[in-house]
Design a protein around this motif. Structure first.
Motif, PDB file in Angstrom:
ATOM      1  N   HIS A 204       0.831  -1.211   0.000  1.00 28.25           N
ATOM      2  CA  HIS A 204       0.000   0.000   0.000  1.00 28.25           C
ATOM      3  C   HIS A 204       0.866   1.262   0.000  1.00 28.25           C
ATOM      4  CE1 HIS A 204      -4.263  -1.239   0.484  1.00 28.25           C
ATOM      5  NE2 HIS A 204      -3.707  -2.392   0.837  1.00 28.25           N
ATOM      6  N   ARG A 205       2.020   1.224   0.686  1.00 26.61           N
ATOM      7  CA  ARG A 205       2.904   2.403   0.661  1.00 26.61           C
ATOM      8  C   ARG A 205       3.568   2.563  -0.694  1.00 26.61           C
ATOM      9  NH1 ARG A 205       4.652   0.371   5.728  1.00 26.61           N
ATOM     10  NH2 ARG A 205       6.609  -0.306   4.769  1.00 26.61           N
ATOM     11  N   ARG A 206       3.980   1.461  -1.283  1.00 24.77           N
ATOM     12  CA  ARG A 206       4.710   1.511  -2.558  1.00 24.77           C
ATOM     13  C   ARG A 206       3.789   1.852  -3.718  1.00 24.77           C
ATOM     14  NH1 ARG A 206       6.755   2.437  -6.400  1.00 24.77           N
ATOM     15  NH2 ARG A 206       8.576   1.572  -7.458  1.00 24.77           N
ATOM     16  N   TRP A 207       2.602   1.263  -3.729  1.00 23.92           N
ATOM     17  CA  TRP A 207       1.629   1.509  -4.800  1.00 23.92           C
ATOM     18  C   TRP A 207       0.276   1.819  -4.161  1.00 23.92           C
ATOM     19  CZ3 TRP A 207       4.849  -2.963  -5.454  1.00 23.92           C
ATOM     20  CH2 TRP A 207       5.817  -2.823  -6.437  1.00 23.92           C
ATOM     21  N   PRO A 208       0.042   3.055  -3.717  1.00 24.25           N
ATOM     22  CA  PRO A 208      -1.247   3.398  -3.102  1.00 24.25           C
ATOM     23  C   PRO A 208      -2.400   3.011  -4.013  1.00 24.25           C
ATOM     24  CG  PRO A 208       0.325   5.195  -2.841  1.00 24.25           C
ATOM     25  CD  PRO A 208       0.969   4.210  -3.761  1.00 24.25           C
ATOM     26  N   MET A 209      -3.363   2.296  -3.458  1.00 26.57           N
ATOM     27  CA  MET A 209      -4.438   1.715  -4.251  1.00 26.57           C
ATOM     28  C   MET A 209      -5.256   2.762  -4.992  1.00 26.57           C
ATOM     29  SD  MET A 209      -7.443  -0.902  -2.996  1.00 26.57           S
ATOM     30  CE  MET A 209      -6.262  -2.090  -2.375  1.00 26.57           C
ATOM     31  N   SER A 210      -5.474   3.914  -4.357  1.00 26.42           N
ATOM     32  CA  SER A 210      -6.335   4.934  -4.957  1.00 26.42           C
ATOM     33  C   SER A 210      -5.594   5.861  -5.921  1.00 26.42           C
ATOM     34  CB  SER A 210      -6.979   5.781  -3.853  1.00 26.42           C
ATOM     35  OG  SER A 210      -5.976   6.432  -3.087  1.00 26.42           O
ATOM     36  N   ALA A 211      -4.278   5.674  -6.056  1.00 25.47           N
ATOM     37  CA  ALA A 211      -3.501   6.614  -6.865  1.00 25.47           C
ATOM     38  C   ALA A 211      -3.761   6.458  -8.359  1.00 25.47           C
ATOM     39  CB  ALA A 211      -2.008   6.456  -6.568  1.00 25.47           C
ATOM     40  N   SER A 212      -3.930   5.220  -8.823  1.00 22.30           N
ATOM     41  CA  SER A 212      -4.119   5.007 -10.258  1.00 22.30           C
ATOM     42  C   SER A 212      -4.682   3.611 -10.488  1.00 22.30           C
ATOM     43  CB  SER A 212      -2.784   5.150 -11.014  1.00 22.30           C
ATOM     44  OG  SER A 212      -1.878   4.128 -10.622  1.00 22.30           O
ATOM     45  N   LEU A 213      -5.198   3.388 -11.697  1.00 24.66           N
ATOM     46  CA  LEU A 213      -5.746   2.081 -12.063  1.00 24.66           C
ATOM     47  C   LEU A 213      -4.661   1.002 -12.088  1.00 24.66           C
ATOM     48  CD1 LEU A 213      -8.333   0.608 -12.814  1.00 24.66           C
ATOM     49  CD2 LEU A 213      -7.892   1.149 -15.212  1.00 24.66           C
ATOM     50  N   PRO A 214      -3.442   1.286 -12.626  1.00 26.32           N
ATOM     51  CA  PRO A 214      -2.390   0.260 -12.568  1.00 26.32           C
ATOM     52  C   PRO A 214      -2.048  -0.146 -11.139  1.00 26.32           C
ATOM     53  CG  PRO A 214      -1.823   1.932 -14.182  1.00 26.32           C
ATOM     54  CD  PRO A 214      -3.032   2.438 -13.461  1.00 26.32           C
ATOM     55  N   ASN A 215      -2.042   0.811 -10.212  1.00 26.73           N
ATOM     56  CA  ASN A 215      -1.788   0.469  -8.811  1.00 26.73           C
ATOM     57  C   ASN A 215      -2.867  -0.467  -8.283  1.00 26.73           C
ATOM     58  OD1 ASN A 215       0.326   2.240  -9.020  1.00 26.73           O
ATOM     59  ND2 ASN A 215      -0.173   3.377  -7.182  1.00 26.73           N
ATOM     60  N   PHE A 216      -4.120  -0.178  -8.622  1.00 21.25           N
ATOM     61  CA  PHE A 216      -5.216  -1.045  -8.177  1.00 21.25           C
ATOM     62  C   PHE A 216      -5.056  -2.447  -8.760  1.00 21.25           C
ATOM     63  CE2 PHE A 216      -9.514  -2.791  -8.606  1.00 21.25           C
ATOM     64  CZ  PHE A 216      -9.958  -2.675  -7.294  1.00 21.25           C
ATOM     65  N   ALA A 217      -4.611  -2.517 -10.025  1.00 27.27           N
ATOM     66  CA  ALA A 217      -4.413  -3.822 -10.660  1.00 27.27           C
ATOM     67  C   ALA A 217      -3.318  -4.618  -9.953  1.00 27.27           C
ATOM     68  CB  ALA A 217      -4.065  -3.636 -12.140  1.00 27.27           C
ATOM     69  N   ILE A 218      -2.281  -3.924  -9.480  1.00 31.40           N
ATOM     70  CA  ILE A 218      -1.210  -4.597  -8.739  1.00 31.40           C
ATOM     71  C   ILE A 218      -1.766  -5.242  -7.477  1.00 31.40           C
ATOM     72  CG2 ILE A 218       0.880  -4.182  -7.372  1.00 31.40           C
ATOM     73  CD1 ILE A 218       1.675  -2.102  -9.474  1.00 31.40           C
ATOM     74  N   HIS A 219      -2.664  -4.522  -6.796  1.00 29.93           N
ATOM     75  CA  HIS A 219      -3.261  -5.070  -5.574  1.00 29.93           C
ATOM     76  C   HIS A 219      -4.167  -6.260  -5.885  1.00 29.93           C
ATOM     77  CE1 HIS A 219      -1.979  -2.168  -2.474  1.00 29.93           C
ATOM     78  NE2 HIS A 219      -1.879  -1.332  -3.494  1.00 29.93           N
ATOM     79  N   VAL A 220      -4.881  -6.199  -7.002  1.00 29.40           N
ATOM     80  CA  VAL A 220      -5.724  -7.325  -7.391  1.00 29.40           C
ATOM     81  C   VAL A 220      -4.862  -8.557  -7.670  1.00 29.40           C
ATOM     82  CG1 VAL A 220      -7.296  -8.203  -9.160  1.00 29.40           C
ATOM     83  CG2 VAL A 220      -7.582  -5.879  -8.288  1.00 29.40           C
ATOM     84  N   ALA A 221      -3.763  -8.359  -8.396  1.00 30.45           N
ATOM     85  CA  ALA A 221      -2.870  -9.483  -8.704  1.00 30.45           C
ATOM     86  C   ALA A 221      -2.198 -10.032  -7.449  1.00 30.45           C
ATOM     87  CB  ALA A 221      -1.816  -9.039  -9.718  1.00 30.45           C
ATOM     88  N   GLY A 222      -2.091  -9.192  -6.419  1.00 33.22           N
ATOM     89  CA  GLY A 222      -1.424  -9.617  -5.193  1.00 33.22           C
ATOM     90  C   GLY A 222      -2.110 -10.747  -4.467  1.00 33.22           C
ATOM     91  N   VAL A 223      -3.375 -11.032  -4.803  1.00 32.63           N
ATOM     92  CA  VAL A 223      -4.083 -12.113  -4.124  1.00 32.63           C
ATOM     93  C   VAL A 223      -3.447 -13.470  -4.422  1.00 32.63           C
ATOM     94  CG1 VAL A 223      -5.763 -12.557  -5.970  1.00 32.63           C
ATOM     95  CG2 VAL A 223      -6.374 -13.030  -3.602  1.00 32.63           C
ATOM     96  N   VAL A 224      -2.791 -13.603  -5.576  1.00 37.97           N
ATOM     97  CA  VAL A 224      -2.196 -14.896  -5.947  1.00 37.97           C
ATOM     98  C   VAL A 224      -1.018 -15.245  -5.036  1.00 37.97           C
ATOM     99  CG1 VAL A 224      -1.079 -16.206  -7.774  1.00 37.97           C
ATOM    100  CG2 VAL A 224      -3.018 -14.721  -8.318  1.00 37.97           C
ATOM    101  N   PRO A 225       0.031 -14.380  -4.936  1.00 35.77           N
ATOM    102  CA  PRO A 225       1.111 -14.721  -3.997  1.00 35.77           C
ATOM    103  C   PRO A 225       0.639 -14.768  -2.545  1.00 35.77           C
ATOM    104  CG  PRO A 225       1.409 -12.506  -4.892  1.00 35.77           C
ATOM    105  CD  PRO A 225       0.343 -13.151  -5.695  1.00 35.77           C
ATOM    106  N   PHE A 226      -0.354 -13.945  -2.208  1.00 38.49           N
ATOM    107  CA  PHE A 226      -0.900 -13.987  -0.848  1.00 38.49           C
ATOM    108  C   PHE A 226      -1.486 -15.366  -0.548  1.00 38.49           C
ATOM    109  CE2 PHE A 226      -4.625 -13.783   1.914  1.00 38.49           C
ATOM    110  CZ  PHE A 226      -4.106 -13.170   3.052  1.00 38.49           C
ATOM    111  N   SER A 227      -2.279 -15.888  -1.479  1.00 37.36           N
ATOM    112  CA  SER A 227      -2.912 -17.188  -1.275  1.00 37.36           C
ATOM    113  C   SER A 227      -1.883 -18.313  -1.220  1.00 37.36           C
ATOM    114  CB  SER A 227      -3.925 -17.459  -2.392  1.00 37.36           C
ATOM    115  OG  SER A 227      -4.564 -18.706  -2.200  1.00 37.36           O
TER     116      SER A 227
END
Length: 278
Positions: A69-92
């Protein structure tokens, strides 16, 4: 202002500890009750072992999610939001492998039982589906806590009393590589809140500083920097254009091309420095 030493966020740790403990208790209770309805007796020790191991891995992954969230704030841009969406895979993947390993150790060393975790497509799909829900809830919690802990009254900052130290002319900030650089305050275009950090936008570069946006705003010259949103402070000299937006808000375009909202809540203090003519 020299870069601050990274302080341990005890308040945040306490909140997450309470939330995770409540989740462990509630989930263990549901597990015991559901199995009892099916006619299967499941002890609290087994139900707690299953939930504690899962939540311990979640707790270990929280710092990585905060860094994201610090590196790519979710609300800053659509690509940042996409990074957070993709993050569910390594998280899982990390959550599933971590809790399986902990359960094998817990059941063998503490309960004296053999624990089986079948690595099948059906089981992995089941765990991933649960992790998607958990990932959404955890990220929502991170965003909500950052907002609640950073929320401050909208009153404009008081003028500095006579004799108080003048606003700093430069900051020393730490780059991600570990080195420290000097940033001239006059070169800052705008500042963005990111949890327990503030992000300085300087001529296309960004620098993180360990400070809340409110504290940093109080150290800056109120004649040059103004709060325009709960998450943004702008250098009034770097404002290129102000245009009407939605719901009574305005949109500020800065000289570096960035755009931020001027919310109705902060418009009065902005117009005290740069009157907006409709």
């Amino acid at each position: 202002m020299a870069s601050e030493r990274a302080a341990i966020p005890w308040r945040l740790i306490a909140i997450w500890t309470i939330l995770l403990a409540l989740s462990v208790t509630a989930r263990a209770y549901v597990e015991v009750a559901d199995e009892a309805k099916r006619g299967h007796a499941v002890g609290w020790d087994r139900a707690l072992a299953v939930e504690i191991t899962s939540h311990l891995v979640v707790a270990a992954l929280l710092p990585a999610l905060y860094w994201l969230h610090r590196r790519w704030p979710m609300s800053a841009s659509l690509p940042n939001f996409a990074i957070h969406v993709a993050g569910v895979v390594p998280f899982s993947i990390a959550h599933t492998l971590g809790m399986a390993a902990l359960r094998l150790l817990w059941f063998a060393a503490i309960l004296g039982e053999r624990y089986s975790f079948p690595v099948t497509g059906e089981r992995l799909a089941y765990e991933f589906a649960k992790d998607v829900v958990s990932y959404i809830m955890i990220n929502a919690g991170i965003v909500a806590l950052a907002y609640l802990l950073a929320r401050v009254p909208a009153a404009p900052p008081a003028s500095a009393p006579t004799g108080q130290a003048s606003p700093p002319e430069r900051f020393v900030v730490r780059k991600r590589g570990g080195s420290e650089v000097m940033v001239e305050v006059a070169d800052i275009d705008w500042i963005e809140a990111a949890g327990n950090y503030a992000i300085l936008h300087v001529g296309g570069d960004t620098f993180e500083i360990r400070s809340s946006l409110t504290r940093l705003e109080g150290e800056l010259d109120p004649r040059r920097f103004v709060r325009v949103h709960k998450s943004h402070v702008v250098n009034i000299a770097r404002v290129a254009e102000v245009t009407p937006w939605v719901s009574g808000d305005w949109r500020i375009r800065l000289q570096d091309g960035a755009e931020v909202n001027l919310s109705r809540r902060y418009r009065q203090r902005f117009e005290a420095l740069a009157p907006v003519r409709s």
